[in-house]
Design a protein around this motif. Structure first.
Motif, PDB file in Angstrom:
ATOM      1  N   SER A 171      43.075  38.953  27.747  1.00 19.76           N
ATOM      2  CA  SER A 171      44.389  38.429  28.123  1.00 19.76           C
ATOM      3  C   SER A 171      45.138  39.367  29.068  1.00 19.76           C
ATOM      4  O   SER A 171      46.080  38.950  29.742  1.00 19.76           O
ATOM      5  CB  SER A 171      45.241  38.187  26.871  1.00 19.76           C
ATOM      6  N   ASN A 172      44.720  40.631  29.146  1.00 16.96           N
ATOM      7  CA  ASN A 172      45.423  41.569  30.039  1.00 16.96           C
ATOM      8  C   ASN A 172      44.488  42.423  30.898  1.00 16.96           C
ATOM      9  O   ASN A 172      44.910  43.428  31.471  1.00 16.96           O
ATOM     10  CB  ASN A 172      46.352  42.484  29.227  1.00 16.96           C
ATOM     11  N   ARG A 173      43.207  42.019  31.008  1.00 21.16           N
ATOM     12  CA  ARG A 173      42.271  42.718  31.897  1.00 21.16           C
ATOM     13  C   ARG A 173      41.499  41.673  32.689  1.00 21.16           C
ATOM     14  O   ARG A 173      40.901  40.752  32.103  1.00 21.16           O
ATOM     15  CB  ARG A 173      41.312  43.600  31.102  1.00 21.16           C
ATOM     16  N   ILE A 174      41.527  41.808  34.020  1.00 22.93           N
ATOM     17  CA  ILE A 174      40.989  40.741  34.852  1.00 22.93           C
ATOM     18  C   ILE A 174      40.560  41.292  36.213  1.00 22.93           C
ATOM     19  O   ILE A 174      41.143  42.259  36.717  1.00 22.93           O
ATOM     20  CB  ILE A 174      42.054  39.616  35.030  1.00 22.93           C
ATOM     21  N   PHE A 175      39.513  40.694  36.763  1.00 32.06           N
ATOM     22  CA  PHE A 175      39.115  41.005  38.138  1.00 32.06           C
ATOM     23  C   PHE A 175      39.650  39.881  39.026  1.00 32.06           C
ATOM     24  O   PHE A 175      39.391  38.699  38.782  1.00 32.06           O
ATOM     25  CB  PHE A 175      37.598  41.096  38.285  1.00 32.06           C
ATOM     26  N   LEU A 176      40.404  40.242  40.067  1.00 36.96           N
ATOM     27  CA  LEU A 176      41.024  39.286  40.969  1.00 36.96           C
ATOM     28  C   LEU A 176      40.592  39.605  42.395  1.00 36.96           C
ATOM     29  O   LEU A 176      40.652  40.763  42.817  1.00 36.96           O
ATOM     30  CB  LEU A 176      42.551  39.362  40.871  1.00 36.96           C
ATOM     31  N   GLU A 177      40.172  38.586  43.128  1.00 38.93           N
ATOM     32  CA  GLU A 177      39.712  38.833  44.495  1.00 38.93           C
ATOM     33  C   GLU A 177      40.161  37.706  45.417  1.00 38.93           C
ATOM     34  O   GLU A 177      39.872  36.539  45.164  1.00 38.93           O
ATOM     35  CB  GLU A 177      38.187  38.966  44.525  1.00 38.93           C
ATOM     36  N   GLU A 178      40.868  38.059  46.461  1.00 38.98           N
ATOM     37  CA  GLU A 178      41.275  37.106  47.497  1.00 38.98           C
ATOM     38  C   GLU A 178      40.199  37.117  48.573  1.00 38.98           C
ATOM     39  O   GLU A 178      39.821  38.178  49.076  1.00 38.98           O
ATOM     40  CB  GLU A 178      42.629  37.489  48.086  1.00 38.98           C
ATOM     41  N   THR A 179      39.697  35.926  48.927  1.00 43.83           N
ATOM     42  CA  THR A 179      38.507  35.843  49.770  1.00 43.83           C
ATOM     43  C   THR A 179      38.670  34.852  50.908  1.00 43.83           C
ATOM     44  O   THR A 179      39.116  33.720  50.699  1.00 43.83           O
ATOM     45  CB  THR A 179      37.286  35.408  48.925  1.00 43.83           C
ATOM     46  N   SER A 180      38.281  35.268  52.098  1.00 38.32           N
ATOM     47  CA  SER A 180      38.087  34.360  53.220  1.00 38.32           C
ATOM     48  C   SER A 180      36.612  33.978  53.209  1.00 38.32           C
ATOM     49  O   SER A 180      35.752  34.841  53.373  1.00 38.32           O
ATOM     50  CB  SER A 180      38.454  35.048  54.536  1.00 38.32           C
ATOM     51  N   LEU A 181      36.311  32.705  52.990  1.00 34.22           N
ATOM     52  CA  LEU A 181      34.925  32.273  52.820  1.00 34.22           C
ATOM     53  C   LEU A 181      34.075  32.631  54.026  1.00 34.22           C
ATOM     54  O   LEU A 181      33.025  33.261  53.908  1.00 34.22           O
ATOM     55  CB  LEU A 181      34.868  30.764  52.559  1.00 34.22           C
TER      56      LEU A 181
END
Length: 502
Positions: free
Chosen positions: A293-303
């Motif tokens: 609930s408070n640990r996450i991998f986040l990635e913004e991606t241009s395909l």
């Protein structure tokens, strides 16, 4: 490999040390890191509880310095004083190179792996479909799995993908491969290869420390640097660019049982006209793996884009998205800057040095996927090497490498890649709305089609059926967009297919 350098709004690529994994990435804000963002500024506003709220374009102030972690292994060291000619020299210690080294050495052939950092844990966050690793008996190398994935087309449309997904445990995967290599008698040399001299039946690899290693066959597994493998056509790929963080957050809105495969929503940009305009033209999506609930991998991606989207732009979009989602970052364990060349020409086929992974053009031109594909291709390369370097030793020199290349890139794989490049050429021309319509149709297909496309399991006859099915599922607007943007790429694909014969 190459590293993205942001200079005067242009993407410039610098050579990286060989042997790094195939996905172009840099972890954390190391002092020696080559990825530049210009002068640092204070971009963060702290909340009452000490959490951090991004106030403009970056989370870099929270990024820790790089902690390079090495595995605790006693690696057998290559002894140049013996003057032995090894059967196989593997240049690069990424997943693809170690997989081939492991499997060739299992057959009793002598192997030397050359890498500047042979014990260094790979920096990349690899995500794979669970069935792909299950087929290779690598389920023990996944540290987290999700029962499925979700795709957000827009604020009203969500796709639930009933296909389990997992994150690769980089330490476990490399440890498992190294252990098998050591058990099989693989020797290691810690250096870079600076030059290769080919003789009739062997090659001489000149290393940065002055040592020369002689080998019957050389395998280039150095990733996208194309260190030894030669190309004879202009190299103009599309680029997938991404910025990711493994973070501790106050909370996030995502289901812990599902990973977010693509989130194309843009409501986070409603109050930023400039960003919204750029995103409408060349869209980015969020990829997320929630571990708790408070640990996450986040990635913004241009395909995929040509030229690639500047990293600073990617970061600004990510900060706006996290703010909109109410994700307050408390700390960042690591960050990741990724640039993946997609498409472009294949290397010269055949040639004296054999390649695998990024250096051999094996990245999926439409998706950027590669780790599962290259690991699956490792036995093909290894079996070919063992077949011709085994007891009979029927081939050597150019004849040997030609046979290995033939097994790695048979006609059906080359035709498959040509279709994937056709798909990439269409995706390059789609704006946000068209991209949404495309993936709305794509994930409405029968699972065997989109599974097979993403995992490189469909070959040309099936891909033609896939294309027709996608077109039939598309909206009328999307069909017009596909025809308008795909006619010239289709003609080019057909022309290339006709010219490419065994």
């Amino acid at each position: 490999m190459d590293t993205l350098l942001k200079t005067h709004n242009k993407l410039v690529f610098l050579p990286q040390p060989q042997g790094a994994p195939e996905k172009l990435s840099s972890l954390s804000s190391s002092k020696s890191q080559e990825l530049k963002f210009g002068p640092r500024k204070t971009f963060l506003r702290r909340g009452r509880n000490g959490s951090v709220r991004a106030s403009s374009s970056t989370l870099l102030e929270l990024v820790p310095e790089t902690k390079k972690e090495n595995l605790v292994f006693e690696l057998p060291v290559y002894d140049p004083s013996k003057g032995l000619v090894v059967d196989l020299a593997v240049v690069g210690g990424g997943p693809a190179g170690l997989a081939v080294a492991q499997q060739v050495s299992e057959a009793g052939l002598s192997v030397c792996t050359i890498d500047p950092f042979p014990k260094l844990i790979w920096p990349n966050n690899y995500g794979v479909w669970v069935d792909e690793f299950e087929a290779m008996d690598l389920l023990d190398c996944l540290d987290t799995t999700w029962s499925g994935a979700v795709v957000y087309i827009d604020d009203k449309t969500k796709k639930d993908l009933d296909r389990p997904y997992g994150r690769v445990n980089r330490k476990q995967l490399k440890s498992k491969m190294l252990q098998k290599c050591v058990s099989n008698g693989v020797n290691f040399h810690q250096a870079k290869v600076v030059k290769v001299i080919h003789e009739e039946s062997k090659s001489l690899l000149i290393c940065s420390d002055g040592v020369t290693i002689e080998a019957t066959l050389v395998l280039d597994a150095t990733g996208f640097s194309r260190c030894l493998v030669q190309y004879d056509k202009p190299y103009n790929p599309g680029y997938q660019v991404a910025y990711g963080i493994l973070a501790e957050v106050e909370e996030h809105p995502f289901d812990l049982d599902k990973m977010v495969f693509m989130d194309w929503r843009d409501s986070h940009l409603i109050n930023n006209t400039e960003l919204k305009t750029r995103n409408s033209r060349i869209p980015t999506f969020l990829y997320a793996m929630p571990f708790s609930s408070n640990r996450i991998f986040l990635e913004e991606t241009s395909l995929v884009a040509r030229p690639g989207v500047p990293m600073k732009d990617i970061q600004e979009r990510m900060v706006a998205r996290l703010r909109h989602l109410g994700i307050n970052v408390k700390s960042i364990e690591e960050d990741e800057h990724c640039v993946i060349p997609m498409g472009g020409p294949l290397p010269v086929l055949p040639q004296r040095v054999v390649g695998i992974g990024g250096t051999a053009g094996m990245v999926h031109p439409s998706t950027g996927y590669m780790v599962a594909r290259t690991l699956a291709a490792a036995p093909i390369v290894a079996n070919a090497i063992v077949r011709y370097l085994g007891a009979e030793r029927s081939l050597s020199g150019n004849d040997l490498s030609a046979e290995v290349w033939k097994d790695l890139w048979p006609i059906q794989r080359r035709r498959q890649r040509e279709f994937f490049c056709f798909g990439m050429d269409i995706l390059l021309k789609l704006d946000l709305q068209a991209t949404r319509r495309f993936f709305d149709a794509f994930f409405d297909l029968q699972p065997r089609y989109w599974h097979g496309f993403l995992s490189s399991r469909l070959f040309l006859p099936e891909l033609i059926v896939f294309g027709l099915a996608l077109f039939s599922h598309a909206s009328n607007t999307s069909r017009i967009e596909i025809m308008a943007n795909g006619t010239l790429p289709l003609v080019n694909m057909i022309n290339n297919l006709i010219q490419d014969r065994d």
